[in-house]
Motif scaffolding. Sequence first.
Motif, PDB file in Angstrom:
ATOM      1  N   ILE A   1       0.847  -1.190   0.000  1.00  0.00           N
ATOM      2  CA  ILE A   1       0.000   0.000   0.000  1.00  0.00           C
ATOM      3  C   ILE A   1       0.881   1.237   0.000  1.00  0.00           C
ATOM      4  O   ILE A   1       1.828   1.339   0.793  1.00  0.00           O
ATOM      5  CB  ILE A   1      -0.923   0.012   1.235  1.00  0.00           C
ATOM      6  CG1 ILE A   1      -1.812  -1.247   1.259  1.00  0.00           C
ATOM      7  CG2 ILE A   1      -1.768   1.261   1.266  1.00  0.00           C
ATOM      8  CD1 ILE A   1      -2.782  -1.335   0.130  1.00  0.00           C
ATOM      9  N   CYS A   2       0.602   2.167  -0.888  1.00  0.00           N
ATOM     10  CA  CYS A   2       1.391   3.391  -0.989  1.00  0.00           C
ATOM     11  C   CYS A   2       1.379   4.132   0.351  1.00  0.00           C
ATOM     12  O   CYS A   2       0.315   4.423   0.910  1.00  0.00           O
ATOM     13  CB  CYS A   2       0.838   4.289  -2.095  1.00  0.00           C
ATOM     14  SG  CYS A   2       1.713   5.867  -2.251  1.00  0.00           S
ATOM     15  N   LYS A   3       2.574   4.401   0.863  1.00  0.00           N
ATOM     16  CA  LYS A   3       2.683   5.046   2.174  1.00  0.00           C
ATOM     17  C   LYS A   3       2.315   6.526   2.123  1.00  0.00           C
ATOM     18  O   LYS A   3       1.929   7.128   3.138  1.00  0.00           O
ATOM     19  CB  LYS A   3       4.105   4.871   2.706  1.00  0.00           C
ATOM     20  CG  LYS A   3       4.476   3.428   3.007  1.00  0.00           C
ATOM     21  CD  LYS A   3       5.908   3.323   3.514  1.00  0.00           C
ATOM     22  CE  LYS A   3       6.247   1.904   3.930  1.00  0.00           C
ATOM     23  NZ  LYS A   3       6.153   0.952   2.801  1.00  0.00           N
ATOM     24  N   LYS A   4       2.412   7.127   0.944  1.00  0.00           N
ATOM     25  CA  LYS A   4       2.132   8.571   0.850  1.00  0.00           C
ATOM     26  C   LYS A   4       0.634   8.854   0.807  1.00  0.00           C
ATOM     27  O   LYS A   4       0.132   9.740   1.500  1.00  0.00           O
ATOM     28  CB  LYS A   4       2.806   9.137  -0.399  1.00  0.00           C
ATOM     29  CG  LYS A   4       2.696  10.656  -0.497  1.00  0.00           C
ATOM     30  CD  LYS A   4       3.569  11.207  -1.623  1.00  0.00           C
ATOM     31  CE  LYS A   4       3.522  12.731  -1.634  1.00  0.00           C
ATOM     32  NZ  LYS A   4       4.382  13.296  -2.701  1.00  0.00           N
ATOM     33  N   CYS A   5      -0.118   8.073   0.003  1.00  0.00           N
ATOM     34  CA  CYS A   5      -1.562   8.319  -0.116  1.00  0.00           C
ATOM     35  C   CYS A   5      -2.374   7.306   0.659  1.00  0.00           C
ATOM     36  O   CYS A   5      -3.616   7.344   0.629  1.00  0.00           O
ATOM     37  CB  CYS A   5      -1.993   8.333  -1.584  1.00  0.00           C
ATOM     38  SG  CYS A   5      -1.846   6.719  -2.410  1.00  0.00           S
ATOM     39  N   HIS A   6      -1.682   6.368   1.346  1.00  0.00           N
ATOM     40  CA  HIS A   6      -2.350   5.328   2.150  1.00  0.00           C
ATOM     41  C   HIS A   6      -3.356   4.511   1.329  1.00  0.00           C
ATOM     42  O   HIS A   6      -4.426   4.160   1.809  1.00  0.00           O
ATOM     43  CB  HIS A   6      -3.042   5.954   3.365  1.00  0.00           C
ATOM     44  CG  HIS A   6      -2.124   6.788   4.219  1.00  0.00           C
ATOM     45  ND1 HIS A   6      -1.138   6.217   4.984  1.00  0.00           N
ATOM     46  CD2 HIS A   6      -2.031   8.138   4.385  1.00  0.00           C
ATOM     47  CE1 HIS A   6      -0.474   7.196   5.620  1.00  0.00           C
ATOM     48  NE2 HIS A   6      -0.989   8.361   5.263  1.00  0.00           N
ATOM     49  N   GLY A   7      -3.012   4.277   0.067  1.00  0.00           N
ATOM     50  CA  GLY A   7      -3.837   3.424  -0.773  1.00  0.00           C
ATOM     51  C   GLY A   7      -5.056   4.113  -1.377  1.00  0.00           C
ATOM     52  O   GLY A   7      -5.933   3.441  -1.910  1.00  0.00           O
ATOM     53  N   GLN A   8      -5.091   5.448  -1.331  1.00  0.00           N
ATOM     54  CA  GLN A   8      -6.241   6.164  -1.907  1.00  0.00           C
ATOM     55  C   GLN A   8      -5.995   6.580  -3.349  1.00  0.00           C
ATOM     56  O   GLN A   8      -6.937   6.943  -4.056  1.00  0.00           O
ATOM     57  CB  GLN A   8      -6.567   7.404  -1.064  1.00  0.00           C
ATOM     58  CG  GLN A   8      -7.001   7.076   0.357  1.00  0.00           C
ATOM     59  CD  GLN A   8      -7.454   8.314   1.115  1.00  0.00           C
ATOM     60  OE1 GLN A   8      -8.325   9.056   0.648  1.00  0.00           O
ATOM     61  NE2 GLN A   8      -6.862   8.536   2.277  1.00  0.00           N
ATOM     62  N   GLY A   9      -4.765   6.582  -3.789  1.00  0.00           N
ATOM     63  CA  GLY A   9      -4.446   6.954  -5.161  1.00  0.00           C
ATOM     64  C   GLY A   9      -4.254   8.437  -5.367  1.00  0.00           C
ATOM     65  O   GLY A   9      -3.785   8.870  -6.410  1.00  0.00           O
ATOM     66  N   GLY A  10      -4.617   9.234  -4.401  1.00  0.00           N
ATOM     67  CA  GLY A  10      -4.489  10.686  -4.488  1.00  0.00           C
ATOM     68  C   GLY A  10      -5.025  11.319  -3.213  1.00  0.00           C
ATOM     69  O   GLY A  10      -5.187  10.651  -2.186  1.00  0.00           O
ATOM     70  N   LYS A  11      -5.320  12.598  -3.294  1.00  0.00           N
ATOM     71  CA  LYS A  11      -5.847  13.262  -2.099  1.00  0.00           C
ATOM     72  C   LYS A  11      -7.266  12.767  -1.813  1.00  0.00           C
ATOM     73  O   LYS A  11      -7.949  12.228  -2.691  1.00  0.00           O
ATOM     74  CB  LYS A  11      -5.833  14.775  -2.300  1.00  0.00           C
ATOM     75  CG  LYS A  11      -6.690  15.268  -3.446  1.00  0.00           C
ATOM     76  CD  LYS A  11      -6.556  16.779  -3.601  1.00  0.00           C
ATOM     77  CE  LYS A  11      -7.445  17.301  -4.735  1.00  0.00           C
ATOM     78  NZ  LYS A  11      -7.321  18.764  -4.903  1.00  0.00           N
ATOM     79  N   ALA A  12      -7.689  12.935  -0.591  1.00  0.00           N
ATOM     80  CA  ALA A  12      -8.993  12.435  -0.155  1.00  0.00           C
ATOM     81  C   ALA A  12     -10.113  12.986  -1.026  1.00  0.00           C
ATOM     82  O   ALA A  12     -10.180  14.190  -1.303  1.00  0.00           O
ATOM     83  CB  ALA A  12      -9.230  12.808   1.308  1.00  0.00           C
ATOM     84  N   GLY A  13     -10.976  12.099  -1.489  1.00  0.00           N
ATOM     85  CA  GLY A  13     -12.132  12.499  -2.293  1.00  0.00           C
ATOM     86  C   GLY A  13     -11.860  12.642  -3.770  1.00  0.00           C
ATOM     87  O   GLY A  13     -12.779  12.879  -4.555  1.00  0.00           O
ATOM     88  N   ALA A  14     -10.582  12.474  -4.176  1.00  0.00           N
ATOM     89  CA  ALA A  14     -10.255  12.649  -5.592  1.00  0.00           C
ATOM     90  C   ALA A  14     -10.671  11.442  -6.428  1.00  0.00           C
ATOM     91  O   ALA A  14     -10.954  11.571  -7.613  1.00  0.00           O
ATOM     92  CB  ALA A  14      -8.751  12.895  -5.759  1.00  0.00           C
ATOM     93  N   MET A  15     -10.740  10.300  -5.815  1.00  0.00           N
ATOM     94  CA  MET A  15     -11.119   9.081  -6.541  1.00  0.00           C
ATOM     95  C   MET A  15     -12.623   9.050  -6.725  1.00  0.00           C
ATOM     96  O   MET A  15     -13.386   9.160  -5.768  1.00  0.00           O
ATOM     97  CB  MET A  15     -10.646   7.839  -5.784  1.00  0.00           C
ATOM     98  CG  MET A  15     -10.693   6.565  -6.593  1.00  0.00           C
ATOM     99  SD  MET A  15      -9.488   6.494  -7.942  1.00  0.00           S
ATOM    100  CE  MET A  15      -7.955   6.387  -7.031  1.00  0.00           C
ATOM    101  N   GLN A  16     -13.068   8.911  -7.968  1.00  0.00           N
ATOM    102  CA  GLN A  16     -14.486   8.923  -8.294  1.00  0.00           C
ATOM    103  C   GLN A  16     -14.894   7.601  -8.945  1.00  0.00           C
ATOM    104  O   GLN A  16     -14.078   6.931  -9.581  1.00  0.00           O
ATOM    105  CB  GLN A  16     -14.808  10.075  -9.275  1.00  0.00           C
ATOM    106  CG  GLN A  16     -14.442  11.460  -8.759  1.00  0.00           C
ATOM    107  CD  GLN A  16     -15.317  11.882  -7.589  1.00  0.00           C
ATOM    108  OE1 GLN A  16     -16.502  11.534  -7.527  1.00  0.00           O
ATOM    109  NE2 GLN A  16     -14.730  12.640  -6.658  1.00  0.00           N
TER     110      GLN A  16
END
Length: 421
Positions: A153-168
């Motif tokens: 899991i990406c340590k920078k984004c914690h597995g979100q792929g980007g900043k919070a709420g950016a994934m749609q």
Amino acid sequence: MADNTLYEILGVTRGASDSEIKKSYHKLAKEYHPDKNADHGDKFKEISFAYEVLSTPEKRETYDRYGLQGLKEGGGGGGGFPGDMFGDIFGGLFGGMGGGFGGMGGPFGGMGGMGGRRRGPRRGEDTFHQLRVTLEDLYNGKTSKLQLKKTVICKKCHGQGGKAGAMQTCQSCRGRGVKVTMRQIGPGMMQQLQSVCPSCHGEGETINDKDRCKECKGKKVSDETKILEVHVDKGMKDGQKIPFRGEGDQMPNVEAGDVIIVLEAKEHDTFERKGNDLTCSYTIGLTEALCGFNFTVKQLDGRDLVIKSPPGKVIKPGDVKVVYGEGMPMYRNPYEKGNLFIKFDVKFPENSFAVEGNLKKLEKLLPPRPKIEIPVGEDVEEVNLTDIDPTRGGASNSNAYDEDSDDDNDGQGPRVQCAHQ
């Protein structure tokens, strides 16, 4: 200290075979089945649980290595037990530590009852790697360091792929990760085709380029090099598996699978392994076969084994002798060993190795010849015995001796062997 709780529940030893475990389980299950006595319900659950673990190779391997605590912490290879069984039985075997297995908190949680489906994160696939080992490694034991690449899991984004709420949610596939299309293959006949969504590449989510994580480029995971210490225990075998629980590739909302190391044994120049026994071949001369011998065999731990045979102990071609306790150490019981079997070949001297006078002296030392009466008369004829000439065909070819099939007898009666008097 080794955990033998489950073995004790089934009344078998730690080294019990699969058939012994199965036989004991059927006996106890019949005795403690709740249909016979409702008070036996808890005991029956313990017996069933113990059998489930010990009859499954991966779970037994984990239990033997890490005990009940290893199963409790998720070392059981991805579940496979009903939640209520874990809650009840671990509560008893761990002394009240079973909580969390019946609910959704533990790795075995969220599994309603017998046959209930597991809720929560799905489990990732196991990763298999081969480790080549020598017979010496399996005899003496060894620790190897294995360097592997895995996704984490990406340590920078914690597995979100980007900043919070950016994934749609992907609008093209509506978050399903696949697109379904229909095509006509005949009059009134339609075919449904399913393919990976090209917009989200099967992820079900999309993110704008400007919002992607700079570290993982929106993939939610990154590559990492992992070094595993693989402990090859004494007595392990070719093809045996060594699991590392939860060391597989990581993905968001997915329980990491295992890294499983599979041992691949190289062939040995001297020994061949058969179970816990070792076998080898050794060639001696005719003098050694009749008059005794000494020779050494280099054992797999570096010791020189002096093999002796006293004078007068005749070794015949093809004889097999044994040295007890010099085979492979037994897995998990290395102080007990199998046996070493040695098959002897006897090399005879070349023709004319001694003059006639010496041959007569040698004959006096050997057992007497059998007495043969040579018949006389017109029907007696002396013939010459010679070596086979491979250039000559017909019955003189060596194949005529090797092929001993009744099918080639043409119904002329049974074959006749040379008679000895």
